[in-house]
Design a protein around this motif. Structure first.
Motif, PDB file in Angstrom:
ATOM      1  N   ALA A  27       0.835  -1.202   0.000  1.00  0.00           N
ATOM      2  CA  ALA A  27       0.000   0.000   0.000  1.00  0.00           C
ATOM      3  C   ALA A  27       0.872   1.256   0.000  1.00  0.00           C
ATOM      4  O   ALA A  27       0.614   2.203  -0.746  1.00  0.00           O
ATOM      5  CB  ALA A  27      -0.932   0.002   1.207  1.00  0.00           C
ATOM      6  N   ALA A  28       1.923   1.250   0.821  1.00  0.00           N
ATOM      7  CA  ALA A  28       2.839   2.395   0.876  1.00  0.00           C
ATOM      8  C   ALA A  28       3.514   2.595  -0.479  1.00  0.00           C
ATOM      9  O   ALA A  28       3.616   3.719  -0.976  1.00  0.00           O
ATOM     10  CB  ALA A  28       3.872   2.201   1.978  1.00  0.00           C
ATOM     11  N   ASP A  29       3.960   1.497  -1.077  1.00  0.00           N
ATOM     12  CA  ASP A  29       4.618   1.564  -2.391  1.00  0.00           C
ATOM     13  C   ASP A  29       3.677   2.122  -3.457  1.00  0.00           C
ATOM     14  O   ASP A  29       4.118   2.791  -4.384  1.00  0.00           O
ATOM     15  CB  ASP A  29       5.121   0.180  -2.833  1.00  0.00           C
ATOM     16  CG  ASP A  29       6.295  -0.324  -1.985  1.00  0.00           C
ATOM     17  OD1 ASP A  29       6.874   0.471  -1.210  1.00  0.00           O
ATOM     18  OD2 ASP A  29       6.616  -1.524  -2.103  1.00  0.00           O
ATOM     19  N   ALA A  30       2.380   1.826  -3.325  1.00  0.00           N
ATOM     20  CA  ALA A  30       1.391   2.263  -4.314  1.00  0.00           C
ATOM     21  C   ALA A  30       0.777   3.618  -3.959  1.00  0.00           C
ATOM     22  O   ALA A  30      -0.050   4.140  -4.706  1.00  0.00           O
ATOM     23  CB  ALA A  30       0.288   1.213  -4.442  1.00  0.00           C
ATOM     24  N   GLY A  31       1.149   4.170  -2.814  1.00  0.00           N
ATOM     25  CA  GLY A  31       0.595   5.456  -2.393  1.00  0.00           C
ATOM     26  C   GLY A  31      -0.853   5.380  -1.934  1.00  0.00           C
ATOM     27  O   GLY A  31      -1.571   6.367  -1.957  1.00  0.00           O
ATOM     28  N   GLU A  32      -1.280   4.201  -1.514  1.00  0.00           N
ATOM     29  CA  GLU A  32      -2.659   4.006  -1.041  1.00  0.00           C
ATOM     30  C   GLU A  32      -2.753   4.351   0.443  1.00  0.00           C
ATOM     31  O   GLU A  32      -1.910   3.936   1.241  1.00  0.00           O
ATOM     32  CB  GLU A  32      -3.108   2.551  -1.236  1.00  0.00           C
ATOM     33  CG  GLU A  32      -3.311   2.149  -2.675  1.00  0.00           C
ATOM     34  CD  GLU A  32      -4.595   2.702  -3.278  1.00  0.00           C
ATOM     35  OE1 GLU A  32      -5.450   3.233  -2.557  1.00  0.00           O
ATOM     36  OE2 GLU A  32      -4.733   2.585  -4.503  1.00  0.00           O
ATOM     37  N   ASP A  33      -3.785   5.100   0.817  1.00  0.00           N
ATOM     38  CA  ASP A  33      -4.021   5.482   2.206  1.00  0.00           C
ATOM     39  C   ASP A  33      -4.996   4.476   2.823  1.00  0.00           C
ATOM     40  O   ASP A  33      -6.210   4.659   2.749  1.00  0.00           O
ATOM     41  CB  ASP A  33      -4.583   6.898   2.271  1.00  0.00           C
ATOM     42  CG  ASP A  33      -4.805   7.376   3.695  1.00  0.00           C
ATOM     43  OD1 ASP A  33      -4.176   6.837   4.623  1.00  0.00           O
ATOM     44  OD2 ASP A  33      -5.631   8.296   3.881  1.00  0.00           O
ATOM     45  N   VAL A  34      -4.464   3.385   3.364  1.00  0.00           N
ATOM     46  CA  VAL A  34      -5.314   2.341   3.933  1.00  0.00           C
ATOM     47  C   VAL A  34      -4.837   1.935   5.320  1.00  0.00           C
ATOM     48  O   VAL A  34      -3.652   1.997   5.630  1.00  0.00           O
ATOM     49  CB  VAL A  34      -5.369   1.069   3.045  1.00  0.00           C
ATOM     50  CG1 VAL A  34      -6.068   1.339   1.737  1.00  0.00           C
ATOM     51  CG2 VAL A  34      -4.002   0.508   2.795  1.00  0.00           C
ATOM     52  N   LYS A  35      -5.802   1.534   6.122  1.00  0.00           N
ATOM     53  CA  LYS A  35      -5.504   0.930   7.418  1.00  0.00           C
ATOM     54  C   LYS A  35      -5.783  -0.552   7.238  1.00  0.00           C
ATOM     55  O   LYS A  35      -6.859  -0.932   6.754  1.00  0.00           O
ATOM     56  CB  LYS A  35      -6.405   1.509   8.512  1.00  0.00           C
ATOM     57  CG  LYS A  35      -6.223   0.831   9.858  1.00  0.00           C
ATOM     58  CD  LYS A  35      -7.145   1.434  10.889  1.00  0.00           C
ATOM     59  CE  LYS A  35      -6.972   0.735  12.228  1.00  0.00           C
ATOM     60  NZ  LYS A  35      -7.849   1.308  13.254  1.00  0.00           N
ATOM     61  N   ILE A  36      -4.821  -1.396   7.604  1.00  0.00           N
ATOM     62  CA  ILE A  36      -4.970  -2.843   7.450  1.00  0.00           C
ATOM     63  C   ILE A  36      -4.660  -3.481   8.796  1.00  0.00           C
ATOM     64  O   ILE A  36      -3.642  -3.158   9.415  1.00  0.00           O
ATOM     65  CB  ILE A  36      -4.001  -3.393   6.377  1.00  0.00           C
ATOM     66  CG1 ILE A  36      -4.146  -2.605   5.071  1.00  0.00           C
ATOM     67  CG2 ILE A  36      -4.250  -4.877   6.149  1.00  0.00           C
ATOM     68  CD1 ILE A  36      -3.023  -2.828   4.082  1.00  0.00           C
ATOM     69  N   PHE A  37      -5.534  -4.355   9.255  1.00  0.00           N
ATOM     70  CA  PHE A  37      -5.279  -5.037  10.522  1.00  0.00           C
ATOM     71  C   PHE A  37      -5.828  -6.455  10.485  1.00  0.00           C
ATOM     72  O   PHE A  37      -6.674  -6.776   9.662  1.00  0.00           O
ATOM     73  CB  PHE A  37      -5.873  -4.252  11.705  1.00  0.00           C
ATOM     74  CG  PHE A  37      -7.371  -4.220  11.729  1.00  0.00           C
ATOM     75  CD1 PHE A  37      -8.088  -5.133  12.506  1.00  0.00           C
ATOM     76  CD2 PHE A  37      -8.076  -3.294  10.991  1.00  0.00           C
ATOM     77  CE1 PHE A  37      -9.468  -5.108  12.539  1.00  0.00           C
ATOM     78  CE2 PHE A  37      -9.465  -3.259  11.010  1.00  0.00           C
ATOM     79  CZ  PHE A  37     -10.153  -4.173  11.785  1.00  0.00           C
ATOM     80  N   ALA A  38      -5.313  -7.280  11.379  1.00  0.00           N
ATOM     81  CA  ALA A  38      -5.732  -8.684  11.457  1.00  0.00           C
ATOM     82  C   ALA A  38      -6.391  -8.940  12.807  1.00  0.00           C
ATOM     83  O   ALA A  38      -6.062  -8.301  13.811  1.00  0.00           O
ATOM     84  CB  ALA A  38      -4.527  -9.601  11.293  1.00  0.00           C
ATOM     85  N   THR A  39      -7.294  -9.893  12.794  1.00  0.00           N
ATOM     86  CA  THR A  39      -7.952 -10.302  14.025  1.00  0.00           C
ATOM     87  C   THR A  39      -8.275 -11.790  13.945  1.00  0.00           C
ATOM     88  O   THR A  39      -8.198 -12.381  12.871  1.00  0.00           O
ATOM     89  CB  THR A  39      -9.237  -9.478  14.275  1.00  0.00           C
ATOM     90  OG1 THR A  39      -9.722  -9.733  15.591  1.00  0.00           O
ATOM     91  CG2 THR A  39     -10.319  -9.810  13.269  1.00  0.00           C
ATOM     92  N   SER A  40      -8.624 -12.355  15.067  1.00  0.00           N
ATOM     93  CA  SER A  40      -9.039 -13.762  15.065  1.00  0.00           C
ATOM     94  C   SER A  40     -10.502 -13.836  14.650  1.00  0.00           C
ATOM     95  O   SER A  40     -11.259 -12.873  14.808  1.00  0.00           O
ATOM     96  CB  SER A  40      -8.846 -14.370  16.453  1.00  0.00           C
ATOM     97  OG  SER A  40      -9.641 -13.687  17.403  1.00  0.00           O
ATOM     98  N   ALA A  41     -10.896 -14.974  14.121  1.00  0.00           N
ATOM     99  CA  ALA A  41     -12.268 -15.156  13.633  1.00  0.00           C
ATOM    100  C   ALA A  41     -13.300 -14.905  14.733  1.00  0.00           C
ATOM    101  O   ALA A  41     -14.362 -14.346  14.463  1.00  0.00           O
ATOM    102  CB  ALA A  41     -12.433 -16.556  13.055  1.00  0.00           C
ATOM    103  N   ASP A  42     -12.971 -15.249  15.972  1.00  0.00           N
ATOM    104  CA  ASP A  42     -13.947 -15.055  17.043  1.00  0.00           C
ATOM    105  C   ASP A  42     -14.044 -13.600  17.509  1.00  0.00           C
ATOM    106  O   ASP A  42     -14.904 -13.268  18.311  1.00  0.00           O
ATOM    107  CB  ASP A  42     -13.682 -16.006  18.218  1.00  0.00           C
ATOM    108  CG  ASP A  42     -12.332 -15.793  18.872  1.00  0.00           C
ATOM    109  OD1 ASP A  42     -11.507 -15.020  18.346  1.00  0.00           O
ATOM    110  OD2 ASP A  42     -12.086 -16.425  19.924  1.00  0.00           O
ATOM    111  N   GLN A  43     -13.194 -12.729  16.995  1.00  0.00           N
ATOM    112  CA  GLN A  43     -13.235 -11.308  17.345  1.00  0.00           C
ATOM    113  C   GLN A  43     -13.825 -10.442  16.228  1.00  0.00           C
ATOM    114  O   GLN A  43     -13.855  -9.215  16.346  1.00  0.00           O
ATOM    115  CB  GLN A  43     -11.815 -10.815  17.660  1.00  0.00           C
ATOM    116  CG  GLN A  43     -11.204 -11.419  18.907  1.00  0.00           C
ATOM    117  CD  GLN A  43     -11.879 -10.897  20.164  1.00  0.00           C
ATOM    118  OE1 GLN A  43     -11.991  -9.696  20.354  1.00  0.00           O
ATOM    119  NE2 GLN A  43     -12.350 -11.799  21.007  1.00  0.00           N
ATOM    120  N   VAL A  44     -14.282 -11.057  15.147  1.00  0.00           N
ATOM    121  CA  VAL A  44     -14.774 -10.291  13.995  1.00  0.00           C
ATOM    122  C   VAL A  44     -15.891  -9.334  14.387  1.00  0.00           C
ATOM    123  O   VAL A  44     -15.854  -8.153  14.042  1.00  0.00           O
ATOM    124  CB  VAL A  44     -15.220 -11.226  12.841  1.00  0.00           C
ATOM    125  CG1 VAL A  44     -16.010 -10.465  11.788  1.00  0.00           C
ATOM    126  CG2 VAL A  44     -14.007 -11.891  12.209  1.00  0.00           C
TER     127      VAL A  44
END
Length: 102
Positions: A27-44
Motif C-alpha cells: 500500500a505504501a509503495d502504491a501510495g494508497e491510504d489504507v488501514k490494514i489489521f488482522a484479528t481472530s475469527a472469534d473477534q470479527v
C-alpha cells in the motif's frame, strides 16, 4: 485517518499478521491510504463495531465462515486466495481488497 480500512481474519489472527505487514508495504509503495489489521475469527463482530472496516478478507483456513459473515455484514467479504495466502503475496491481496471496496 485512513481513507479505507481492510480487516483480515483467520483462526488466531497470527498467520495474517505477516500478511498485514506485506500488504502495508504494498500500500505504501502504491501510495494508497489504507488501514490494514488482522484479528481472530472469534473477534470479527467486536472489531466490526470498533473499526468499521470497508472490507473483510478471511483466511482460507476459516473459509467455512464465509456464508455466515457475508449474510450478516453489509460490507464485501472475500476468502483470501489460497496461493496468495501461502506465498504471503501482500500486493495481490491488497489489490483484491481494494477492488472489492470500489
Amino acid at each position: 485517518m485512513a481513507e479505507k480500512t481492510i480487516m483480515l481474519a483467520c483462526n488466531a489472527g497470527m498467520s495474517t499478521s505477516l500478511l498485514v505487514s506485506k500488504m502495508q508495504k504494498a500500500a505504501a509503495d502504491a501510495g494508497e491510504d489504507v488501514k490494514i489489521f488482522a484479528t481472530s475469527a472469534d473477534q470479527v463482530d467486536q472489531k466490526m463495531s470498533e473499526e468499521h472496516p470497508d472490507v473483510l478478507m478471511i483466511g482460507p483456513q476459516v473459509r467455512y465462515l464465509f456464508k455466515g459473515l457475508e449474510a450478516k455484514l453489509d460490507i464485501p467479504v472475500a476468502i483470501i486466495d489460497m496461493k496468495d495466502y501461502g506465498m504471503m503475496n501482500g500486493k495481490n491481496v491488497l489489490t483484491t481488497a481494494l477492488k472489492l471496496i470500489k
